[in-house]
Design a protein around this motif. Sequence first.
Motif, PDB file in Angstrom:
ATOM      1  N   THR A 198      33.380  30.497  44.241  1.00 39.62           N
ATOM      2  CA  THR A 198      32.344  31.111  45.079  1.00 39.62           C
ATOM      3  C   THR A 198      32.886  32.379  45.743  1.00 39.62           C
ATOM      4  O   THR A 198      32.128  33.164  46.281  1.00 39.62           O
ATOM      5  N   TYR A 199      34.228  32.540  45.744  1.00 40.30           N
ATOM      6  CA  TYR A 199      34.832  33.744  46.319  1.00 40.30           C
ATOM      7  C   TYR A 199      35.074  34.824  45.274  1.00 40.30           C
ATOM      8  O   TYR A 199      35.564  35.900  45.594  1.00 40.30           O
ATOM      9  N   ILE A 200      34.797  34.499  43.999  1.00 39.78           N
ATOM     10  CA  ILE A 200      35.020  35.505  42.963  1.00 39.78           C
ATOM     11  C   ILE A 200      33.731  36.299  42.783  1.00 39.78           C
ATOM     12  O   ILE A 200      32.777  35.837  42.169  1.00 39.78           O
ATOM     13  N   PHE A 201      33.715  37.481  43.401  1.00 35.34           N
ATOM     14  CA  PHE A 201      32.570  38.383  43.275  1.00 35.34           C
ATOM     15  C   PHE A 201      33.018  39.468  42.298  1.00 35.34           C
ATOM     16  O   PHE A 201      33.733  40.387  42.701  1.00 35.34           O
ATOM     17  N   PRO A 202      32.660  39.351  41.023  1.00 38.79           N
ATOM     18  CA  PRO A 202      33.238  40.286  40.052  1.00 38.79           C
ATOM     19  C   PRO A 202      33.006  41.742  40.423  1.00 38.79           C
ATOM     20  O   PRO A 202      31.919  42.131  40.815  1.00 38.79           O
ATOM     21  N   MET A 203      34.085  42.510  40.288  1.00 44.00           N
ATOM     22  CA  MET A 203      34.020  43.948  40.555  1.00 44.00           C
ATOM     23  C   MET A 203      34.073  44.659  39.209  1.00 44.00           C
ATOM     24  O   MET A 203      34.643  44.155  38.248  1.00 44.00           O
ATOM     25  N   ASP A 204      33.506  45.845  39.164  1.00 45.60           N
ATOM     26  CA  ASP A 204      33.381  46.646  37.952  1.00 45.60           C
ATOM     27  C   ASP A 204      34.743  47.204  37.552  1.00 45.60           C
ATOM     28  O   ASP A 204      35.225  48.161  38.132  1.00 45.60           O
ATOM     29  N   SER A 205      35.379  46.591  36.522  1.00 41.16           N
ATOM     30  CA  SER A 205      36.762  46.977  36.219  1.00 41.16           C
ATOM     31  C   SER A 205      36.855  48.437  35.775  1.00 41.16           C
ATOM     32  O   SER A 205      37.825  49.124  36.078  1.00 41.16           O
ATOM     33  N   LYS A 206      35.850  48.924  35.057  1.00 42.35           N
ATOM     34  CA  LYS A 206      35.889  50.334  34.624  1.00 42.35           C
ATOM     35  C   LYS A 206      35.777  51.262  35.825  1.00 42.35           C
ATOM     36  O   LYS A 206      36.488  52.243  35.947  1.00 42.35           O
ATOM     37  N   PHE A 207      34.857  50.916  36.723  1.00 41.45           N
ATOM     38  CA  PHE A 207      34.574  51.762  37.881  1.00 41.45           C
ATOM     39  C   PHE A 207      35.781  51.851  38.805  1.00 41.45           C
ATOM     40  O   PHE A 207      36.063  52.897  39.378  1.00 41.45           O
ATOM     41  N   TYR A 208      36.492  50.740  38.965  1.00 39.63           N
ATOM     42  CA  TYR A 208      37.609  50.688  39.912  1.00 39.63           C
ATOM     43  C   TYR A 208      38.965  50.961  39.253  1.00 39.63           C
ATOM     44  O   TYR A 208      39.992  50.668  39.831  1.00 39.63           O
ATOM     45  N   SER A 209      38.970  51.485  38.010  1.00 37.52           N
ATOM     46  CA  SER A 209      40.245  51.780  37.357  1.00 37.52           C
ATOM     47  C   SER A 209      40.477  53.281  37.346  1.00 37.52           C
ATOM     48  O   SER A 209      39.525  54.062  37.412  1.00 37.52           O
TER      49      SER A 209
END
Lengths: 541, 325
Positions: free
Chosen positions: A176-187
Amino acid sequence: MKVSTFKAAGKFSLLVLSLLVAALMLVGCGGEEKKEAAEKAAPAAPEKITLKLAMDADPVSLDPHVQLSGGMLQFSHLVFDPLLRYDKDMNFVPRLAESWERIDDLTMRMHLRKGVKFHSGNDFTAKDVVFTVERLKKSEDYKGLFEPFTGAVAVDDYTVDLVTKKPYGLVLNMATYIFPMDSKFYSGTDDKGKAKDAIVKTDYSFANVNESGTGPFTVVSREQGVKTVFARFKDYWNKDTGNVEEIVLAPIKNDATRTAALMSGDVDFVMPVPPQDLERLKTTDGLQLVTMSGSRIICMQLNQKRNPALADPKVRLAMAYAYDNQGVVEKIMNGFATAAGQMSPKGYVGHLESLAPRFDLEKAKALMAESGFPNGFEATMISPNNRYVNDEKIAEAFASMMSKIGIKVSLKTMPKAQYWDQFDAQVADIQLIGWHSDTEDSGNFFEFLSMCRNSETGYGQYNSGNYCNAKVDELTLAAQTETDPAKRAADLQEAEKIQYDEAGYIPLHWQNLSWASKANMNTEDIVNVMNFPYFGDLVIK
Amino acid sequence: MFAFTVKRILQAVVVMLIISFIGFAIKHNFGDPVRDLVGQRVTAAERAEIRDRLGLNDPFPVQYARFLRDALHGDLGQSYFFKKPATEVIIKKAPATLELVFCAAFIIVVLSIPLGIYAAIRPKSLFSRFVMGSSIVGVSMPVFLTAILLIYIFSVELHWLPSYGRGETVLLFGWWDSGLFTVDGILHLIMPSIALSSIMLPLFIRLIRSEMMEVLETEYVKFAWAKGIKPWRVWLVHAFKNTLLPVITVGGVQLGIMVAFTILTETVFQWQGMGSMFIESVERSDTSLMVAYLVFVGIVFVLVNTFVDIIYGLVNPTVRVAGRQ
């Protein structure tokens, strides 16, 4: 005509001309202002459904991993979306994970939803989950929670395994704490040459001011501490849900002002509601109040090392019997709390219905007489005065109740900015603490508040009472690696019972939760005991 | 004159050093800002590490020297909460406070002068008694109570005025967020300005009244009456002009006090100015923002005072300003 007349005429016309220009500029400015106002008024015409929301604080950052706090999780549920989340009864509900299955003792397989888009337009895949879990393990606030995990492994684009080092019973709680983040956007690096995935607490970072999640809302503008505007994300995967198109979040710290803002119609939804205004909001036409028993336990820790009297179990029991939990809840908390006899609130696996608050002054006096301190003793006590609801008054009530069984308590209260250093230093015999379990599980209470203090493992980090029982430690540790829910529950309940019988600490109450809004919304359906209202599901009629 | 100016500037520098030292000493003993930056699960060792990174574990003289060095370069430190340089945060919040103080001062000037004069000229009239009576109430009512009452009457019951915030603002010169040029902004300004002026307004009415009454007793006013000058000319030109001087002197001092009162007003109205920013920085132990604010306000006060003293000396050489031989 003489030349000088020309000159004079020239001067005169110059004057007229400049006056004219000045006037035109003024008119022009006025016209522009009007145009601006018209433009601002225009979008309001096609009735956008806007929620004006006031909370006591606003998110400290746009980076969900920068701090583990209620405010940040509330924000994460708006802009990001977890793999799964709790419903009102604390069951797990699929979100970005459609289903899950246990493969073996160490592996939980998540089947991800297809066709989900990030705010940036990128597709959501297993890669993003792996990226997010790795980032969580780097975050100062979250790495403790994700310590039991070796990480996430992508099986294919829409399947991901959450792998733990040892068997672990709280994998779903952690999901419930894993809020996926945009890996492309944040790389990569931003235009300042800094890594975009950096987690920075006190300075600029890309993630602190930019976001791309899969959540129901995107951040349109943000002025920290003043106003944040959210707009509904057009490509949100869940179409048949709430109808709010825009959220304007303003923090209003002052309790009376927050209530007034709702009553005057300046805002549509407030949280939390100050206890003194509950009755008023409940009886106001056009408004609704929703309350719920919360899960933050307030308790008194009795330092057995500092004060020999508190090492006597009979004395501690006498104190537990002398404290009138229900009375304080009614008189000081205006009924806005739930009297507690244990740490785990109802709904937690460790909760035992039989461990009720015990108030019996006669019995308390008898126990005192039997103890090694029949004539009472003196004790020091500290409490914060701006951290928990009515904390100072509660501490005063506690001190006066103890005086009835001959314990003279000298109380000192202070603001939270100074309190925690004093708490850590254990400057007093009795210290007040409130705790919310960030795993929504009983084990967390014991690990931090009542296991024997161990500076190496970090267990008992907030156990300023120095209560220590090997059996409680053993049961808590066993529950950590137990994946059978029934066995876990039995372990944790036994630990809860032992502490109750020994009065290792004195539980006071669980703080209640409250939300108030206009009556034309389904407020009741979107709130929950974690205090993460799911505004994506809010429907304004 | 030159020597006097140099002396004043040196004094100002010393005062700034003292202010910054006191501010910094408070900061050093105030509490741990890291507590507010981390969750409950972060261990003591990790917190110590963060403190190390922020330079909070260094000995006091080292930290203070670093602070002074940076301050000379215009850097008053980093706000932990806003994650931005403190100076930037303060400058962003300043317009809100200044507009609020300006509007409150405007209300005070517009109301206190006619009311004070009237109460002096007709001290026994019913209206004067009413004004003086209500001014006692005004002085004795705390600002936050006035503010809450205003909100409950005009927002909750009557729905006339907005209850919190600054409303719609317009950006001027690229950085000044002004609420003075929109209807919404003005509506939002009304109650906070009234609340803020509520303490000073009665004081000024009383001050003007008593000064004016004193002047009305002087010989030259009696002489003016004797010459048969029209009453309004005696009151306004002869008497009031001479009342004004002490009022302006006191007013200057009170303006500073009013800036301090904005802290309460801003908190109640959720007014996003420097006052509420300061209170919140105290609550969050955002200590570097706290010190930056103290130093910033100190600089403003010292500059204004020094400037006023120098001007005073230039304009009126007969005035003996303290420190001038």
